[in-house]
Motif scaffolding. Structure first.
Motif, PDB file in Angstrom:
ATOM      1  N   PRO A   1      72.499  79.682  74.089  1.00  0.00           N
ATOM      2  CA  PRO A   1      72.378  81.097  74.449  1.00  0.00           C
ATOM      3  C   PRO A   1      71.589  81.357  75.722  1.00  0.00           C
ATOM      4  O   PRO A   1      71.515  82.497  76.168  1.00  0.00           O
ATOM      5  CB  PRO A   1      71.664  81.694  73.233  1.00  0.00           C
ATOM      6  N   VAL A   2      70.971  80.321  76.293  1.00  0.00           N
ATOM      7  CA  VAL A   2      70.217  80.482  77.542  1.00  0.00           C
ATOM      8  C   VAL A   2      70.860  79.602  78.606  1.00  0.00           C
ATOM      9  O   VAL A   2      71.648  78.703  78.299  1.00  0.00           O
ATOM     10  CB  VAL A   2      68.728  80.103  77.356  1.00  0.00           C
ATOM     11  N   PRO A   3      70.568  79.845  79.886  1.00  0.00           N
ATOM     12  CA  PRO A   3      71.160  79.027  80.943  1.00  0.00           C
ATOM     13  C   PRO A   3      70.952  77.532  80.709  1.00  0.00           C
ATOM     14  O   PRO A   3      69.861  77.088  80.318  1.00  0.00           O
ATOM     15  CB  PRO A   3      70.430  79.516  82.199  1.00  0.00           C
ATOM     16  N   LEU A   4      72.003  76.766  80.948  1.00  0.00           N
ATOM     17  CA  LEU A   4      72.022  75.326  80.690  1.00  0.00           C
ATOM     18  C   LEU A   4      72.221  74.581  82.005  1.00  0.00           C
ATOM     19  O   LEU A   4      73.230  74.776  82.675  1.00  0.00           O
ATOM     20  CB  LEU A   4      73.158  74.990  79.720  1.00  0.00           C
ATOM     21  N   TRP A   5      71.263  73.727  82.369  1.00  0.00           N
ATOM     22  CA  TRP A   5      71.311  72.952  83.617  1.00  0.00           C
ATOM     23  C   TRP A   5      71.647  71.519  83.249  1.00  0.00           C
ATOM     24  O   TRP A   5      70.823  70.789  82.706  1.00  0.00           O
ATOM     25  CB  TRP A   5      69.955  73.033  84.326  1.00  0.00           C
TER      26      TRP A   5
ATOM     27  N   GLU B   1      63.512  78.568  68.556  1.00  0.00           N
ATOM     28  CA  GLU B   1      62.085  78.586  68.237  1.00  0.00           C
ATOM     29  C   GLU B   1      61.226  79.007  69.418  1.00  0.00           C
ATOM     30  O   GLU B   1      60.289  79.797  69.264  1.00  0.00           O
ATOM     31  CB  GLU B   1      61.638  77.195  67.762  1.00  0.00           C
ATOM     32  N   ILE B   2      61.510  78.467  70.603  1.00  0.00           N
ATOM     33  CA  ILE B   2      60.594  78.679  71.730  1.00  0.00           C
ATOM     34  C   ILE B   2      61.145  79.616  72.794  1.00  0.00           C
ATOM     35  O   ILE B   2      60.400  80.060  73.670  1.00  0.00           O
ATOM     36  CB  ILE B   2      60.197  77.336  72.381  1.00  0.00           C
ATOM     37  N   GLY B   3      62.440  79.922  72.765  1.00  0.00           N
ATOM     38  CA  GLY B   3      63.009  80.845  73.740  1.00  0.00           C
ATOM     39  C   GLY B   3      62.814  80.443  75.182  1.00  0.00           C
ATOM     40  O   GLY B   3      62.290  81.221  75.979  1.00  0.00           O
ATOM     41  N   PRO B   4      63.260  79.235  75.588  1.00  0.00           N
ATOM     42  CA  PRO B   4      63.078  78.812  76.979  1.00  0.00           C
ATOM     43  C   PRO B   4      63.964  79.605  77.923  1.00  0.00           C
ATOM     44  O   PRO B   4      64.977  80.195  77.518  1.00  0.00           O
ATOM     45  CB  PRO B   4      63.495  77.335  76.952  1.00  0.00           C
ATOM     46  N   GLY B   5      63.596  79.608  79.206  1.00  0.00           N
ATOM     47  CA  GLY B   5      64.434  80.272  80.198  1.00  0.00           C
ATOM     48  C   GLY B   5      65.568  79.397  80.680  1.00  0.00           C
ATOM     49  O   GLY B   5      66.602  79.895  81.135  1.00  0.00           O
ATOM     50  N   LEU B   6      65.389  78.079  80.571  1.00  0.00           N
ATOM     51  CA  LEU B   6      66.397  77.113  81.000  1.00  0.00           C
ATOM     52  C   LEU B   6      66.346  75.908  80.072  1.00  0.00           C
ATOM     53  O   LEU B   6      65.268  75.520  79.605  1.00  0.00           O
ATOM     54  CB  LEU B   6      66.132  76.633  82.429  1.00  0.00           C
TER      55      LEU B   6
ATOM     56  N   ASN C   1      64.267  83.213  83.397  1.00  0.00           N
ATOM     57  CA  ASN C   1      62.881  82.780  83.288  1.00  0.00           C
ATOM     58  C   ASN C   1      62.743  81.336  83.770  1.00  0.00           C
ATOM     59  O   ASN C   1      63.187  80.403  83.095  1.00  0.00           O
ATOM     60  CB  ASN C   1      62.420  82.905  81.834  1.00  0.00           C
ATOM     61  N   LEU C   2      62.121  81.153  84.912  1.00  0.00           N
ATOM     62  CA  LEU C   2      61.982  79.820  85.500  1.00  0.00           C
ATOM     63  C   LEU C   2      60.635  79.180  85.186  1.00  0.00           C
ATOM     64  O   LEU C   2      60.295  78.140  85.748  1.00  0.00           O
ATOM     65  CB  LEU C   2      62.157  79.912  87.016  1.00  0.00           C
ATOM     66  N   HIS C   3      59.869  79.769  84.271  1.00  0.00           N
ATOM     67  CA  HIS C   3      58.519  79.282  83.984  1.00  0.00           C
ATOM     68  C   HIS C   3      58.394  78.645  82.605  1.00  0.00           C
ATOM     69  O   HIS C   3      57.316  78.219  82.227  1.00  0.00           O
ATOM     70  CB  HIS C   3      57.515  80.433  84.105  1.00  0.00           C
ATOM     71  N   HIS C   4      59.501  78.556  81.886  1.00  0.00           N
ATOM     72  CA  HIS C   4      59.464  78.065  80.509  1.00  0.00           C
ATOM     73  C   HIS C   4      60.716  77.231  80.292  1.00  0.00           C
ATOM     74  O   HIS C   4      61.789  77.771  80.044  1.00  0.00           O
ATOM     75  CB  HIS C   4      59.417  79.269  79.572  1.00  0.00           C
TER      76      HIS C   4
END
Length: 308
Positions: free
Chosen positions: A138-142, A105-110, A2-5
């Motif tokens: 748990p989500v992609p880390l940049w 809490e917010i479930g970001p894509g990155l 998800n590249l929008h959050h």
């Protein structure tokens, strides 16, 4: 992916915010929402014997308000551009725990975070947020280095024989993520796999010693076949495929330097605390040796990549 959050970890101690700069660049391309998290902590304000509880709470609140004002001023130009920003300033430690709470809490894509190099001692003591987020986010880390973003070149590190004990699905997700980034942002993508035959001095099998050159050739052939079989399932130009001989922590940084790579995409898995503390993931070692950004994807418990 998800590249929008997007979630951006802000470091109030730094005048520059490389993670915010990189996330804002991405948000301009695809109108993504930016959630900014600043974690504040002062050990002196936890010394309860110096303050009564009311004064301690008021002092903390004043400090958080000061940080909020600073952050609002810092992002005012981005708001003026029309970027969607959500700010959150929190008290607590360690930083990575609060980042992981925000992710839940917010479930970001990155997640974007600046990546200053850490000492070996801090890594061994498991005290640095970068290492902890590589292991547990748990989500992609940049992770954003302080170097400049140059030509939009992405290098994807693969392990088709899973010598690093990665789930097979992770390689496919890395390729899919690279293709998605290429389509979304026009990045040039290279796909790299490195392998390292045992040195002759460490080969104790009599047959291998007698035919060491044959062993090296067979190893190269096995890795090339696995690499080509993996990439052959996708629309990837042969010129973008690179099979390198050598240890990943040596040949990947060299490839990154020689090809002016801006972003290195890798997979990482979590192991036991002692094992990771003493050995470390390849992704962790890469962070110590490359000047480009590092994007880390991790599999979830079912073998698919987190954040999908």
């Amino acid at each position: 992916m998800n590249l929008h959050h997007l979630l951006v970890v802000i470091d109030a101690q730094e005048s520059r915010q490389p993670a915010l700069e990189r996330a804002a660049w991405l948000a301009r391309q695809n109108q993504a929402q930016l959630h900014l998290l600043l974690v504040e902590y002062d050990a002196a304000l936890d010394a309860s014997h110096l303050f009564d509880s009311g004064m301690q709470a008021r002092t903390r609140a004043a400090l958080l308000e000061q940080r909020s004002t600073w952050l609002e001023e810092r992002v005012a130009p981005l708001r003026a551009e029309g970027l969607q920003l959500h700010l959150d300033v929190r008290w607590g430690r360690p930083q990575h725990d609060l980042v992981l709470e925000k992710v839940a809490e917010i479930g970001p894509g990155l997640v974007f975070k600046s990546a200053a190099h850490s000492s070996l001692l801090r890594r061994l003591l498991l005290s640095d947020s970068n290492w902890q987020l590589i292991r547990h986010c748990p989500v992609p880390l940049w992770l954003v280095q302080h170097g400049q973003w140059r030509d939009g070149k992405l290098c994807t590190a693969l392990d088709p024989l899973h010598s690093a004990d990665k789930p097979a699905a992770l390689d496919h997700q890395l390729i899919q993520a690279a293709l998605e980034l290429k389509r979304a942002f026009g990045l040039h993508v290279d796909y790299v796999h490195s392998y390292a035959p045992l040195p002759r001095s460490l080969v104790f099998d009599a047959e291998l010693v007698a035919d060491y050159e044959g062993y090296v050739a067979r190893s190269a052939r096995q890795h090339r076949q696995a690499f080509e079989q993996l990439l052959g399932q996708y629309p990837i130009d042969p010129a973008e495929r690179h099979l390198l001989e050598g240890f990943a922590e040596e040949v990947l940084p060299r490839f990154v330097r020689e090809h002016d790579i801006d972003l290195l995409l890798m997979g990482a898995i979590a192991r036991g605390h002692l094992d990771t503390a003493l050995i470390g993931h390849t992704a962790e070692r890469m962070l110590e040796h490359v000047e480009c950004d590092l994007l880390v994807l991790k599999p979830d418990a079912k073998g698919s990549v987190a954040g999908q």
